[in-house]
Design a protein around this motif. Sequence first.
Motif, PDB file in Angstrom:
ATOM      1  N   GLU A   1       0.824  -1.195   0.000  1.00 40.57           N
ATOM      2  CA  GLU A   1       0.000   0.000   0.000  1.00 40.57           C
ATOM      3  C   GLU A   1       0.861   1.249   0.000  1.00 40.57           C
ATOM      4  O   GLU A   1       0.675   2.151  -0.810  1.00 40.57           O
ATOM      5  CB  GLU A   1      -0.848  -0.049   1.267  1.00 40.57           C
ATOM      6  CG  GLU A   1      -1.762   1.108   1.469  1.00 40.57           C
ATOM      7  CD  GLU A   1      -2.752   0.769   2.568  1.00 40.57           C
ATOM      8  OE1 GLU A   1      -3.635  -0.047   2.302  1.00 40.57           O
ATOM      9  OE2 GLU A   1      -2.597   1.277   3.686  1.00 40.57           O
ATOM     10  N   VAL A   2       1.828   1.258   0.906  1.00 39.36           N
ATOM     11  CA  VAL A   2       2.684   2.428   1.025  1.00 39.36           C
ATOM     12  C   VAL A   2       3.487   2.632  -0.252  1.00 39.36           C
ATOM     13  O   VAL A   2       3.616   3.752  -0.750  1.00 39.36           O
ATOM     14  CB  VAL A   2       3.614   2.271   2.243  1.00 39.36           C
ATOM     15  CG1 VAL A   2       4.650   3.359   2.277  1.00 39.36           C
ATOM     16  CG2 VAL A   2       2.794   2.281   3.515  1.00 39.36           C
ATOM     17  N   SER A   3       4.007   1.526  -0.827  1.00 39.29           N
ATOM     18  CA  SER A   3       4.824   1.713  -2.028  1.00 39.29           C
ATOM     19  C   SER A   3       3.971   2.165  -3.205  1.00 39.29           C
ATOM     20  O   SER A   3       4.462   2.814  -4.111  1.00 39.29           O
ATOM     21  CB  SER A   3       5.608   0.449  -2.370  1.00 39.29           C
ATOM     22  OG  SER A   3       4.743  -0.609  -2.618  1.00 39.29           O
ATOM     23  N   GLN A   4       2.679   1.843  -3.173  1.00 37.79           N
ATOM     24  CA  GLN A   4       1.804   2.303  -4.261  1.00 37.79           C
ATOM     25  C   GLN A   4       1.436   3.766  -4.148  1.00 37.79           C
ATOM     26  O   GLN A   4       1.412   4.492  -5.118  1.00 37.79           O
ATOM     27  CB  GLN A   4       0.511   1.500  -4.249  1.00 37.79           C
ATOM     28  CG  GLN A   4       0.553   0.233  -5.043  1.00 37.79           C
ATOM     29  CD  GLN A   4      -0.773  -0.481  -4.914  1.00 37.79           C
ATOM     30  OE1 GLN A   4      -1.831   0.142  -4.929  1.00 37.79           O
ATOM     31  NE2 GLN A   4      -0.728  -1.777  -4.771  1.00 37.79           N
ATOM     32  N   ILE A   5       1.090   4.170  -2.935  1.00 32.88           N
ATOM     33  CA  ILE A   5       0.513   5.498  -2.761  1.00 32.88           C
ATOM     34  C   ILE A   5       1.553   6.582  -2.489  1.00 32.88           C
ATOM     35  O   ILE A   5       1.427   7.691  -2.982  1.00 32.88           O
ATOM     36  CB  ILE A   5      -0.508   5.508  -1.595  1.00 32.88           C
ATOM     37  CG1 ILE A   5      -1.530   4.390  -1.761  1.00 32.88           C
ATOM     38  CG2 ILE A   5      -1.211   6.839  -1.523  1.00 32.88           C
ATOM     39  CD1 ILE A   5      -2.494   4.274  -0.619  1.00 32.88           C
ATOM     40  N   CYS A   6       2.574   6.232  -1.703  1.00 34.16           N
ATOM     41  CA  CYS A   6       3.397   7.297  -1.118  1.00 34.16           C
ATOM     42  C   CYS A   6       4.622   7.644  -1.949  1.00 34.16           C
ATOM     43  O   CYS A   6       5.203   6.810  -2.617  1.00 34.16           O
ATOM     44  CB  CYS A   6       3.839   6.897   0.278  1.00 34.16           C
ATOM     45  SG  CYS A   6       2.463   6.492   1.327  1.00 34.16           S
ATOM     46  N   GLU A   7       4.988   8.912  -1.825  1.00 35.34           N
ATOM     47  CA  GLU A   7       6.207   9.372  -2.489  1.00 35.34           C
ATOM     48  C   GLU A   7       7.386   9.273  -1.544  1.00 35.34           C
ATOM     49  O   GLU A   7       8.531   9.283  -1.963  1.00 35.34           O
ATOM     50  CB  GLU A   7       6.040  10.837  -2.909  1.00 35.34           C
ATOM     51  CG  GLU A   7       4.912  11.037  -3.907  1.00 35.34           C
ATOM     52  CD  GLU A   7       4.267  12.398  -3.761  1.00 35.34           C
ATOM     53  OE1 GLU A   7       4.758  13.224  -2.979  1.00 35.34           O
ATOM     54  OE2 GLU A   7       3.245  12.620  -4.432  1.00 35.34           O
ATOM     55  N   LYS A   8       7.078   9.221  -0.270  1.00 35.05           N
ATOM     56  CA  LYS A   8       8.140   9.198   0.729  1.00 35.05           C
ATOM     57  C   LYS A   8       7.714   8.251   1.843  1.00 35.05           C
ATOM     58  O   LYS A   8       6.540   8.201   2.183  1.00 35.05           O
ATOM     59  CB  LYS A   8       8.331  10.615   1.258  1.00 35.05           C
ATOM     60  CG  LYS A   8       9.572  10.815   2.075  1.00 35.05           C
ATOM     61  CD  LYS A   8       9.887  12.315   2.119  1.00 35.05           C
ATOM     62  CE  LYS A   8      10.059  12.791   3.531  1.00 35.05           C
ATOM     63  NZ  LYS A   8      10.306  14.236   3.608  1.00 35.05           N
ATOM     64  N   VAL A   9       8.664   7.510   2.358  1.00 33.00           N
ATOM     65  CA  VAL A   9       8.347   6.557   3.417  1.00 33.00           C
ATOM     66  C   VAL A   9       9.196   6.859   4.642  1.00 33.00           C
ATOM     67  O   VAL A   9      10.390   7.110   4.527  1.00 33.00           O
ATOM     68  CB  VAL A   9       8.630   5.105   2.956  1.00 33.00           C
ATOM     69  CG1 VAL A   9       8.286   4.126   4.055  1.00 33.00           C
ATOM     70  CG2 VAL A   9       7.848   4.780   1.706  1.00 33.00           C
ATOM     71  N   ILE A  10       8.533   6.873   5.778  1.00 26.43           N
ATOM     72  CA  ILE A  10       9.276   6.997   7.031  1.00 26.43           C
ATOM     73  C   ILE A  10       9.105   5.683   7.767  1.00 26.43           C
ATOM     74  O   ILE A  10       7.992   5.305   8.125  1.00 26.43           O
ATOM     75  CB  ILE A  10       8.746   8.162   7.890  1.00 26.43           C
ATOM     76  CG1 ILE A  10       8.932   9.482   7.147  1.00 26.43           C
ATOM     77  CG2 ILE A  10       9.452   8.190   9.238  1.00 26.43           C
ATOM     78  CD1 ILE A  10       8.391  10.691   7.865  1.00 26.43           C
ATOM     79  N   ILE A  11      10.209   4.945   7.915  1.00 24.72           N
ATOM     80  CA  ILE A  11      10.106   3.672   8.625  1.00 24.72           C
ATOM     81  C   ILE A  11      10.479   3.886  10.074  1.00 24.72           C
ATOM     82  O   ILE A  11      11.500   4.493  10.391  1.00 24.72           O
ATOM     83  CB  ILE A  11      11.008   2.596   7.980  1.00 24.72           C
ATOM     84  CG1 ILE A  11      10.525   2.331   6.545  1.00 24.72           C
ATOM     85  CG2 ILE A  11      10.955   1.307   8.780  1.00 24.72           C
ATOM     86  CD1 ILE A  11      11.287   1.258   5.832  1.00 24.72           C
ATOM     87  N   ILE A  12       9.605   3.427  10.934  1.00 27.01           N
ATOM     88  CA  ILE A  12       9.785   3.698  12.354  1.00 27.01           C
ATOM     89  C   ILE A  12       9.701   2.375  13.100  1.00 27.01           C
ATOM     90  O   ILE A  12       8.897   1.510  12.761  1.00 27.01           O
ATOM     91  CB  ILE A  12       8.733   4.745  12.810  1.00 27.01           C
ATOM     92  CG1 ILE A  12       8.819   5.075  14.285  1.00 27.01           C
ATOM     93  CG2 ILE A  12       7.344   4.329  12.472  1.00 27.01           C
ATOM     94  CD1 ILE A  12       8.003   6.329  14.616  1.00 27.01           C
ATOM     95  N   ASN A  13      10.628   2.202  14.040  1.00 32.97           N
ATOM     96  CA  ASN A  13      10.641   0.960  14.813  1.00 32.97           C
ATOM     97  C   ASN A  13      11.070   1.255  16.241  1.00 32.97           C
ATOM     98  O   ASN A  13      12.009   2.005  16.458  1.00 32.97           O
ATOM     99  CB  ASN A  13      11.595  -0.044  14.150  1.00 32.97           C
ATOM    100  CG  ASN A  13      11.516  -1.384  14.813  1.00 32.97           C
ATOM    101  OD1 ASN A  13      10.443  -1.803  15.246  1.00 32.97           O
ATOM    102  ND2 ASN A  13      12.637  -2.063  14.918  1.00 32.97           N
TER     103      ASN A  13
END
Lengths: 317, 226
Positions: free
Chosen positions: A193-205
């Motif tokens: 979903e994120v790779s389809q919609i978003c231009e930027k990803v913030i990965i948080i853990n």
Amino acid sequence: MIEVKNVTKKYGSFVAVDNISFDIKEGEIVGFLGPNGAGKSTTMNMITGFIEPTEGTILVNGYDIQKKARKAKKEIGYMPEGVPLYNDLTVKEFISYMADLKLVKRKEKKQVIENVMEDTNLIDVQNKLIKNLSRGYKQRVSMAGALVGNPKVLILDEPTVGLDPKQITEIRNLIKSLGKKHTVILSSHILSEVSQICEKVIIINSGKIVAIDTPENLENNTKKENIITVTVEDLENKIEEAIKPIEGIEEMKLQKDNEDGTKQYSIKTKADIDIRKNIFENFAKEGITIFELKKSEATLEDAFMNLVKNEEKGGEE
Amino acid sequence: MWAIIKKEVKSYFLTPIGYVFIGLFLAMCSVFFYLDVIQYGSVQFEYMYYSAATILTFIIPILTMRMFAEERKNGTEQLLFTSPRSITSIVFGKFLSAAFVMLIAELFTLVYLAILFYFGTPHIQTVLTTILGFFMLSLAYISFGMFASSITENQIIAGVVTIGFFIITWFLPNFSTELTSFSLINMFNKFPSGLIALEEIAMYLTFTALFIILTIIVLQRKKSIK
């Protein structure tokens, strides 16, 4: 548009969000990605002003969410996790109440409500009680509540959870179209979903930011590992011999021993070389039949797993 | 604030809560009207309110227990507290809408007064001070009920805490006569004698203001510990 500066949130001695900072520019669609309990919702709740950070500041359109709350909150449309709604109201009453809460001027109100219902396809159900709606419609009502008053920033917490595949596609398309007019932040643990919609990803853990990048870059960076999957029928057990002459192989592992007598191996090689041709030639020479030969592509999923795993290892040391 | 009052009052009557509250209140008033006024053949309307004040202890939570507890449980408080409205205006909005429903219930009792006027001449001044005093008492009760609702997400607990607190203040004079002036329900007893008891009004308003402020503080504080 949104500036998060050194924000920490503690619950007693438990650190839910640990000194994170990031900027989101106007018009971006940004995805928050992380395992459950990583601090996604906490971060979103702090941006919307629902909870206060223990330390740090958050600016929305230049206004401090704590000190200039009224101005900052006016710029935000928030769709909380689990789509909480007033079940005793009708769709139209709910949207109208949200318009009142968001200080929409009385003159414009009727038009604003109409527009929002049109955008979210709710005209047909506008006089139904919210409690009688299906999950998909509730999601859209919640989205409408976030959209009303035309806020510059939309914050959507897990917008597609609990929907069927068709509804998921609808909501995703809706988000994409909203991204043209608004800055959108959404959280999700569905990577595709994120790779389809978003231009930027913030990965948080575990409350920390592990990576901020575009989905493409994240995928490319993970490609360092070059893995080839091969399924063969190897009656004389010659595979070891067959791959010996090929250069650049780091490791070969038996993945699966299939019932039909074929075996699946994964072969790890150095980056930037492709040994598929050599495999084909050598195996043929040794009389090994290849049923399948495939080079694995790194996906956002791998990137995510890698980053999260590294982080955990780092924590243990 | 108007937006919140409008929605809250509407909610009281979209759900059975408003009807149950007003219905129960009037049903009890009818009983007391018969027992305390009709049976004595008197025209002293205020006698009904003496008894009605005790019933308030048990029915105020119907109005107040859901105020914030329900919003927290359903998560709708996220919509409320992320809107540009301030906590103060949200608290006042909710308080005033409960007060409004109470006022409607009280106005309905004027029907009993009309009956008395038909058969005799009740003393109008005592009637007015009684109604005023009763409304002051209910404002104080509502403010505490609202406070109880703000500290928990469980409506039942909010309701029980409210009733428990009212019962304790009710019996305060039994422990020590000095505590009489802190008993909300005892303070009310001055009004049916036809006095505009300024001291009591001041006490009620102080109590109401105190618990409105405490509610605001609790909700503000929840932002940093939530």
